[in-house]
Design an enzyme around this catalytic site. Structure first.
Site, PDB file in Angstrom:
ATOM      1  N   LYS A 145       4.308  -3.354   2.561  1.00 40.24           N
ATOM      2  CA  LYS A 145       4.426  -2.751   3.747  1.00 40.24           C
ATOM      3  C   LYS A 145       4.490  -4.441   4.660  1.00 40.24           C
ATOM      4  O   LYS A 145       4.629  -5.455   4.106  1.00 40.24           O
ATOM      5  CB  LYS A 145       2.553  -2.854   4.137  1.00 40.24           C
ATOM      6  CG  LYS A 145       2.313  -2.842   6.157  1.00 40.24           C
ATOM      7  CD  LYS A 145       1.393  -2.247   5.817  1.00 40.24           C
ATOM      8  CE  LYS A 145       0.076  -2.189   7.578  1.00 40.24           C
ATOM      9  NZ  LYS A 145      -1.282  -2.168   7.990  1.00 40.24           N
ATOM     10  N   SER A 204      -2.299   1.867  10.063  1.00 40.97           N
ATOM     11  CA  SER A 204      -0.952   1.130   9.817  1.00 40.97           C
ATOM     12  C   SER A 204      -0.040   1.273   8.894  1.00 40.97           C
ATOM     13  O   SER A 204       1.366   0.717   9.312  1.00 40.97           O
ATOM     14  CB  SER A 204      -0.829  -0.371  11.063  1.00 40.97           C
ATOM     15  OG  SER A 204      -2.085  -0.746   9.871  1.00 40.97           O
ATOM     16  N   SER A 250      -6.514   1.736   8.048  1.00 42.52           N
ATOM     17  CA  SER A 250      -5.372   1.648   7.845  1.00 42.52           C
ATOM     18  C   SER A 250      -4.388   1.653   7.081  1.00 42.52           C
ATOM     19  O   SER A 250      -3.266   2.079   6.914  1.00 42.52           O
ATOM     20  CB  SER A 250      -4.555  -0.348   8.522  1.00 42.52           C
ATOM     21  OG  SER A 250      -4.793  -0.198   9.697  1.00 42.52           O
TER      22      SER A 250
END
Length: 482
Positions: A87, A162, A186
Site C-alpha cells: 500500500k 483506505s 481501512s
C-alpha cells in the site's frame, strides 16, 4: 443473499503457499512467477487500477536473486519469490511515498517501514505500490493523484478503503497477498467489499515504528484464504526488541488452524455501535447466518447489544484523534489537499494540546469499559463487517466532500459502523467473505476477540471457510491465467 459458487474452479486454492512450494522445489523459477504476475497486472489492471507505481526491473531483479540463491543451495526464506504489493502508505527505501496526495512530492523514501522489511526478509518479491485515497482518509479509493480504483466484482462499485488498492490487486488475481493498514476499518472494509480475508491484528502484534492514532492504527495483510493469512502473519510477527511496548511472542497460527476450538460463547451484535447508524438487512442476515453455522458447530450464540460507550468512541476518535494525527503528516504542498481534508485537520487546531489530551484520555477510559462489557459474556463476537452493501464509485467521497468533518456522511458512516470500535479497543478482528448479496457482490462478516485472540479468530475462520468455500469464488474482472 447467497453463498453460490461459480462453475469454474481456480487452478490453486492457496496461491501463497503453492507458489512458494513450486519455487522451492524447482518446478518453477521465481523469474517466471514474476513475469507472469506482471503480465496479469498488464491484463487486468488497466480496468481495475489497483497499482499506482511499478518498477518491473526491480521486481525481476528481486526474483532473479531468489533463483540465484536457490542455485547456490542457500536456505530460502519461507515465501521466497512470492509476489506481494505494498500500500502507498508504507515507506520503502528508494520508492516514492505520496499517500495518494498531490500535496506530497514523489521524493524517494530513505528508509523502509518495519512491516514491508519483514515481508522482504520472509522472501516476498514486491510488485508495485497499491492505491490509497488521499492520506488514507476514506473508505473508498479515489485520489487526486492516481484517480479511481475499481472493484473487480463490479467496476462501477468501490473496492473500499483506505486499503482499496491492495484489496483490488488481490481480488483481481494480480498478487496473492498485499500489505495493508487499518486505523478504523481501512483493511477490513476493502477486504469485505472485495471478497477477501482480512485480519486486523491486535495492537502490537505486527511491527510498527510508531503505533499511530492512539494505537488504533495497525497494519496487516489481505489474502483469499484463512490459511494464507495465518501463514503470512506467523512469519511477519517476529518480536520487535525496540517496540514501545511488547506483548508475548506470537504462536504458529498456521499450525493451530486444524485444531477446532472447543465450545465457545459467541456474541452476536447486529446493531451498530452508534444507534444513529442504520444497518442494511442483508448485512444483518449474513452475520446471523455465520452465527447459525457456529451454533451448528457446537457453540452457544447469545444476542448482544452495543455498549452505550461505543457511540461516544465513534464521536471522539474521528473528532479528536484522527485530525491531530493527520496534522503531523509532512506535506510539501499543503494547499493542494482536498478541501474536506483541510476541514478535518482544522479540528485539531481548534482543540489545542490540552483538548487533545483530554479527548485521548477519555477515549482510553471508554475503551476499557467497552472491552469489559463486550467480552463479559462472550469469548468471540460476530458482527457485520459493514452496515452497507458495496457502494458505487464516488458515493463516499462525494459525501465527505460535502459533509466532512460532520458525521452526516451516511454511507461513509455505515462503512465504519462495526469496525471503528475494535480499532480503538486494540482487539484483533477478522473479516470473512462468507456471502454474496443479491447483486452477486461480497458481504463481509466480522469476528472480534479479546487481545491475544488472533489464533482463536483464525481457527473459527477456518471452520467457516470450509463451510462456505469462498476460496472457490472469482470476480468477473480477474486476471485468470494471463
Amino acid at each position: 443473499m447467497t453463498t453460490n459458487l461459480p462453475s469454474h474452479k481456480p487452478a490453486s486454492r492457496l496461491p501463497v503457499m503453492d507458489t512458494a512450494d513450486r519455487i522451492r522445489s524447482g518446478r518453477e523459477s521465481a523469474r517466471s512467477v514474476a513475469e507472469r504476475t506482471l503480465a496479469r497486472a498488464d491484463a487486468v489492471d488497466p480496468a481495475v487500477r489497483s497499482l499506482v507505481w511499478r518498477d518491473d526491473a526491480a521486481t525481476l531483479a528481486a526474483a532473479d536473486a531468489v533463483d540465484a540463491a536457490l542455485a547456490r543451495g542457500a536456505d530460502l526464506p519461507p515465501f521466497a519469490g512470492v509476489p506481494i504489493t505494498v500500500k502507498d502508505t508504507f515507506a520503502v527505501a528508494g520508492q516514492p511515498l505520496t499517500r495518494g496526495s498531490l500535496a506530497i512530492d514523489e521524493t524517494p523514501a530513505t528508509t523502509t517501514d518495519l512491516l514491508p522489511a519483514a515481508a522482504f526478509a520472509a522472501g516476498f518479491v514486491q510488485v508495485g505500490r497499491a492505491a490509497t485515497p488521499e492520506l488514507a482518509m476514506t473508505t473508498s479509493c479515489e485520489s487526486p493523484r492516481s484517480g479511481v480504483t475499481h472493484n473487480p466484482w463490479d467496476l462501477g462499485r468501490s473496492p473500499g478503503g483506505s486499503s482499496g488498492g491492495p484489496a483490488a490487486a488481490v481480488a483481481a488475481g494480480i498478487v496473492p497477498v498485499a500489505l495493508a493498514s487499518d486505523g478504523g476499518g481501512s483493511l477490513r472494509v476493502p477486504a469485505a467489499f472485495c471478497g477477501l480475508v482480512g485480519l486486523k491484528p491486535g495492537r502490537g502484534l505486527l511491527p510498527q515504528r510508531v503505533q499511530g492514532w492512539e494505537g488504533g492504527a495497525t497494519e496487516g495483510v489481505v489474502t483469499r484464504t484463512v490459511r494464507e493469512t495465518a501463514a503470512v502473519v506467523t512469519h511477519l510477527a517476529a518480536p520487535d526488541p525496540l517496540a514501545w511496548s511488547r506483548g508475548p511472542a506470537a504462536p504458529d497460527y498456521l499450525a493451530a488452524l486444524d485444531d477446532p476450538p472447543g465450545p465457545l460463547r459467541v456474541g452476536l451484535l447486529t446493531r451498530s455501535w452508534d444507534p444513529r447508524i442504520q444497518v442494511d438487512a442483508a448485512c444483518v442476515a449474513a452475520a446471523e447466518d455465520v452465527a447459525a453455522v457456529l451454533r451448528a458447530a457446537g457453540h452457544t450464540v447469545v444476542a448482544l447489544d452495543a455498549a452505550a460507550e461505543g457511540a461516544e468512541i465513534m464521536d471522539l476518535y474521528p473528532g479528536v484523534v484522527i485530525p491531530a494525527w493527520l496534522r503531523q503528516v509532512p506535506l510539501d504542498h499543503p494547499g493542494r489537499l482536498q478541501p474536506y481534508i483541510h476541514r478535518v485537520m482544522a479540528q485539531a487546531d481548534a482543540l489545542g494540546a490540552a483538548g487533545y489530551v483530554r479527548g485521548a484520555v477519555r477515549l482510553r477510559a471508554l475503551a476499557r469499559d467497552v472491552t469489559a462489557t463486550l467480552f463479559r459474556g462472550a469469548d468471540v463476537v460476530v458482527t457485520p463487517t459493514t452496515a452497507t452493501r458495496v457502494p458505487e464509485v464516488g458515493v463516499v467521497l462525494d459525501e465527505l466532500t460535502r459533509a466532512a468533518p460532520t458525521r452526516d456522511a451516511v454511507v461513509y458512516e455505515r462503512t465504519l459502523a462495526f469496525t471503528t470500535v475494535p480499532s480503538v479497543l486494540g482487539t484483533p478482528a477478522l473479516t470473512l467473505p462468507a456471502h454474496l448479496d443479491d447483486d452477486g457482490l461480497p458481504l463481509g462478516t466480522q469476528l472480534v476477540a479479546p487481545q491475544g485472540g488472533e489464533a482463536l479468530l483464525l481457527r473459527l475462520g477456518q471452520v467457516l471457510e470450509r463451510h462456505y468455500a469462498w476460496d472457490l469464488r472469482r470476480p468477473p474482472h480477474h486476471a485468470g491465467d494471463a
